[in-house]
Structure formats: C-alpha cells, structure tokens
Design a protein around this motif. Structure first.
Motif, PDB file in Angstrom:
ATOM      1  N   UNK A   7      36.340 -41.285 -11.637  1.00  0.00           N
ATOM      2  CA  UNK A   7      35.348 -40.401 -10.702  1.00  0.00           C
ATOM      3  C   UNK A   7      36.050 -40.231  -9.236  1.00  0.00           C
ATOM      4  N   UNK A   8      36.590 -41.421  -8.695  1.00  0.00           N
ATOM      5  CA  UNK A   8      37.077 -41.299  -7.480  1.00  0.00           C
ATOM      6  C   UNK A   8      38.031 -40.223  -7.215  1.00  0.00           C
ATOM      7  N   UNK A  16      34.537 -29.967  -1.275  1.00  0.00           N
ATOM      8  CA  UNK A  16      33.772 -28.957  -1.194  1.00  0.00           C
ATOM      9  C   UNK A  16      32.429 -29.581  -2.202  1.00  0.00           C
ATOM     10  N   UNK A  17      32.669 -30.759  -2.773  1.00  0.00           N
ATOM     11  CA  UNK A  17      31.694 -31.504  -3.538  1.00  0.00           C
ATOM     12  C   UNK A  17      30.703 -31.942  -2.360  1.00  0.00           C
ATOM     13  N   UNK A  18      29.471 -31.716  -2.269  1.00  0.00           N
ATOM     14  CA  UNK A  18      28.462 -32.270  -1.565  1.00  0.00           C
ATOM     15  C   UNK A  18      27.951 -33.476  -1.721  1.00  0.00           C
ATOM     16  N   UNK A  19      27.740 -33.784  -2.926  1.00  0.00           N
ATOM     17  CA  UNK A  19      27.362 -35.247  -3.368  1.00  0.00           C
ATOM     18  C   UNK A  19      28.272 -35.930  -4.301  1.00  0.00           C
ATOM     19  N   UNK A  20      28.457 -37.149  -3.832  1.00  0.00           N
ATOM     20  CA  UNK A  20      29.253 -38.261  -4.627  1.00  0.00           C
ATOM     21  C   UNK A  20      28.884 -38.238  -5.911  1.00  0.00           C
ATOM     22  N   UNK A  21      29.693 -38.394  -6.999  1.00  0.00           N
ATOM     23  CA  UNK A  21      29.350 -38.124  -8.464  1.00  0.00           C
ATOM     24  C   UNK A  21      28.334 -39.786  -8.483  1.00  0.00           C
ATOM     25  N   UNK A  24      30.271 -43.084  -9.121  1.00  0.00           N
ATOM     26  CA  UNK A  24      30.998 -43.793  -8.085  1.00  0.00           C
ATOM     27  C   UNK A  24      30.147 -44.413  -7.238  1.00  0.00           C
ATOM     28  N   UNK A  25      30.525 -45.997  -7.663  1.00  0.00           N
ATOM     29  CA  UNK A  25      29.309 -46.831  -7.180  1.00  0.00           C
ATOM     30  C   UNK A  25      29.936 -47.930  -6.434  1.00  0.00           C
ATOM     31  N   UNK A  26      29.192 -48.712  -5.835  1.00  0.00           N
ATOM     32  CA  UNK A  26      29.499 -49.983  -4.945  1.00  0.00           C
ATOM     33  C   UNK A  26      29.369 -51.228  -5.861  1.00  0.00           C
ATOM     34  N   UNK A  27      30.501 -52.238  -5.687  1.00  0.00           N
ATOM     35  CA  UNK A  27      30.529 -53.334  -6.621  1.00  0.00           C
ATOM     36  C   UNK A  27      29.214 -54.163  -6.294  1.00  0.00           C
ATOM     37  N   UNK A  42      32.541 -46.292   2.558  1.00  0.00           N
ATOM     38  CA  UNK A  42      32.605 -44.835   1.740  1.00  0.00           C
ATOM     39  C   UNK A  42      32.193 -43.586   2.493  1.00  0.00           C
ATOM     40  N   UNK A  43      31.132 -43.872   3.362  1.00  0.00           N
ATOM     41  CA  UNK A  43      30.631 -42.950   4.366  1.00  0.00           C
ATOM     42  C   UNK A  43      32.100 -42.118   4.946  1.00  0.00           C
ATOM     43  N   UNK A  44      32.609 -43.333   5.623  1.00  0.00           N
ATOM     44  CA  UNK A  44      34.123 -42.933   6.369  1.00  0.00           C
ATOM     45  C   UNK A  44      34.941 -42.393   5.432  1.00  0.00           C
TER      46      UNK A  44
END
Length: 279
Positions: A7-8, A16-21, A24-27, A42-44
């Motif tokens: 996914x990353x 152009x993908x507006x939302x993260x899938x 794609x998750x945080x540990x 991740x925002x950065x």
C-alpha cells in the motif's frame, strides 16, 4: 518469487490520491503520545508526496547487491560526508524493497537523510518510525523522537542497541545510493502482473526462476557483479577500494567521479568464479 502489493507504494506514486489507503497503518505503540508523533511523520511524508517528487520505480535489492554493499561500506564510510552533500544536492530519493518484507522510503535534502520505515504485514503497510540522519566524519548521527526510540513495542534491546540499529539502517540506505550511482549495477525491470524470467546473476539467489510482480506498477531488480573473483594471494593481496578520481567533461571542466579500483595481487593470479559464500 512473488512481489506482493504494498500500500505504501500505491500511495506514494499516486500524488493525486486524496486519502491514505485504509491498509496504510501506524504500528502499535506502548506510549499513546507516539501515535501522534508517528502520525505527524506520516503527514510530513504526505506533504512531500503531494509535491510529486521523482521517486523513480520501487527497487528490489537482491542478495548479490547487498553483498556488494556490505563489502564496500567501509570505503564509502571514509567519504560519507561528501556523499551526503552530493546526494542532497541532487535530492536523491526513492523506495527500497528489502528482506523481511521491509519497505524504506528515503530522501536526501538540507544535508540530511530522511527515512520512513515500513513493514508489510497481512496486506498492510505498517509505519514503524521516522529518522532524520546527518553524517559526521566517523559516524552517522540519528535524529528520532525520544519517546519513539524508548517505545518497547517499536524496538527491542537496550537504548544503545536501538541507536546502533537506526544508524545501521541510515548507513545501509546511504551505501545503497552510493553503489547504485557509482557501481557496476545490473537492473531488470519487472512489469506488473507478469511472470518474468530473470537471467544471469539473480538466478543464483532465487529458488524460483521467475518473478511475479503484484505491486501495481513496474519494479526494478537491483543486482551487481562486483567482487566475483577468486584470489590466490600467496604474496601480497591488495584489496579493492573506492576513490574520487578527477576527470574532465566534454566542455573541459574538471569534476570528481567515484571509481572502484579492482583488487589485485602481486606475484599471484585471479580468475572469474561462481558466487561463493566466502571469497
């Protein structure tokens, strides 16, 4: 050999993908504050992604390529500050697919190496940590949030062992870029969704003779044929080494190019050989 969807990669290569899938998750973390710290990292990365940098194709490291990296890292370590400066000037960045289902996103800039580290688990790209690294003469300085490196769900071992691991990863990435840019590298582009036969060196490391790429885009297989010599060093063996060589371009302007001086011996011989575990 199967290269599964990550996914990353899909997220990074589609600015152009507006939302993260959702995969794609945080540990998982033991300190609640680290959920926010990793989320901000991740925002950065998302802000960088939206600028559509030239990531290039994802690059899969073969064991042969890692072998060259291992055997050449000491030579590169001696000139690592200069390499950092060069890589930052050219804004090197990319996506590495490594052993252990690890995905590394990296970028050089402002004399720093930025690393986002992911592992692939059950169809998810799990974000583990972000580091900001600088190069000194004799080591790589690692910058990471104190609460993150202290989190026992993210890292194992003592604080010193954790710091050593992170410094190793930064050195691994920097050495990779150096070998890719200056080494004798063979690359094979694996198209999406097809079984692809890999001829030559990679077959010596792959149990199955074909690769199936399911990432959703092309992937580059990185290989190298350096250090494939048997040496009879009855007298004096001179190991191979890297050095910066002065050269002129077509305009007569001087520039420096990193070259590899092949190993040689005095009063002995060397010959091509099959790849061996020990050389």
């Amino acid at each position: 050999m199967l290269i599964k969807e990550r996914p990353i990669i899909t997220w990074l290569l589609n600015p152009d993908m507006k939302l993260a899938p959702k995969n794609l998750v945080i540990a998982p973390v033991s300190h609640p504050i680290n959920q926010s710290v990793l989320g901000n990292s991740l925002i950065e990365l998302d802000n960088i992604r939206k600028q559509a940098p030239d990531w290039g194709l994802p690059e899969l490291l073969m064991p042969s390529f890692e072998e060259v990296m291992y055997k050449s890292h000491q030579s590169f370590d001696k000139i690592m500050p200069q390499l950092f400066e060069d890589f930052c000037e050219k804004e090197e960045c990319g996506i590495l697919l490594c052993r252990g289902n690890v995905s590394i996103v990296y970028g050089f800039g402002d004399n720093q190496l930025h690393i986002w580290h992911f592992t692939e688990q059950n169809g998810n790209s799990v974000f583990n940590f972000y580091t900001c690294n600088v190069s000194a003469i004799d080591n790589i300085g690692v910058g990471i949030a104190n609460t993150v490196i202290a989190d026992n769900m993210l890292f194992a071992g003592s604080l010193q062992e954790r710091q050593q691991k992170l410094a190793f990863i930064a050195g691994f990435v920097a050495t990779y870029v150096a070998v890719k840019r200056y080494g004798k590298v063979e690359t094979i582009i694996i198209p999406q969704g097809k079984f692809t036969a890999i001829e030559g060196t990679p077959l010596e490391y792959i149990e199955k003779k074909k690769v199936l790429n399911q990432t959703g885009q092309e992937v580059i297989v990185m290989d190298s044929k350096w250090f494939r010599k048997i040496i009879n060093d009855n007298d004096i063996y001179v190991r191979g080494f890297f050095r910066m060589q002065n050269k002129k371009n077509e305009f007569g302007e001087w520039y420096k190019e990193l070259i590899f001086v092949d190993p040689f011996i005095r009063h002995g011989y060397h010959r091509n050989a099959k790849i061996e575990n020990e050389i």
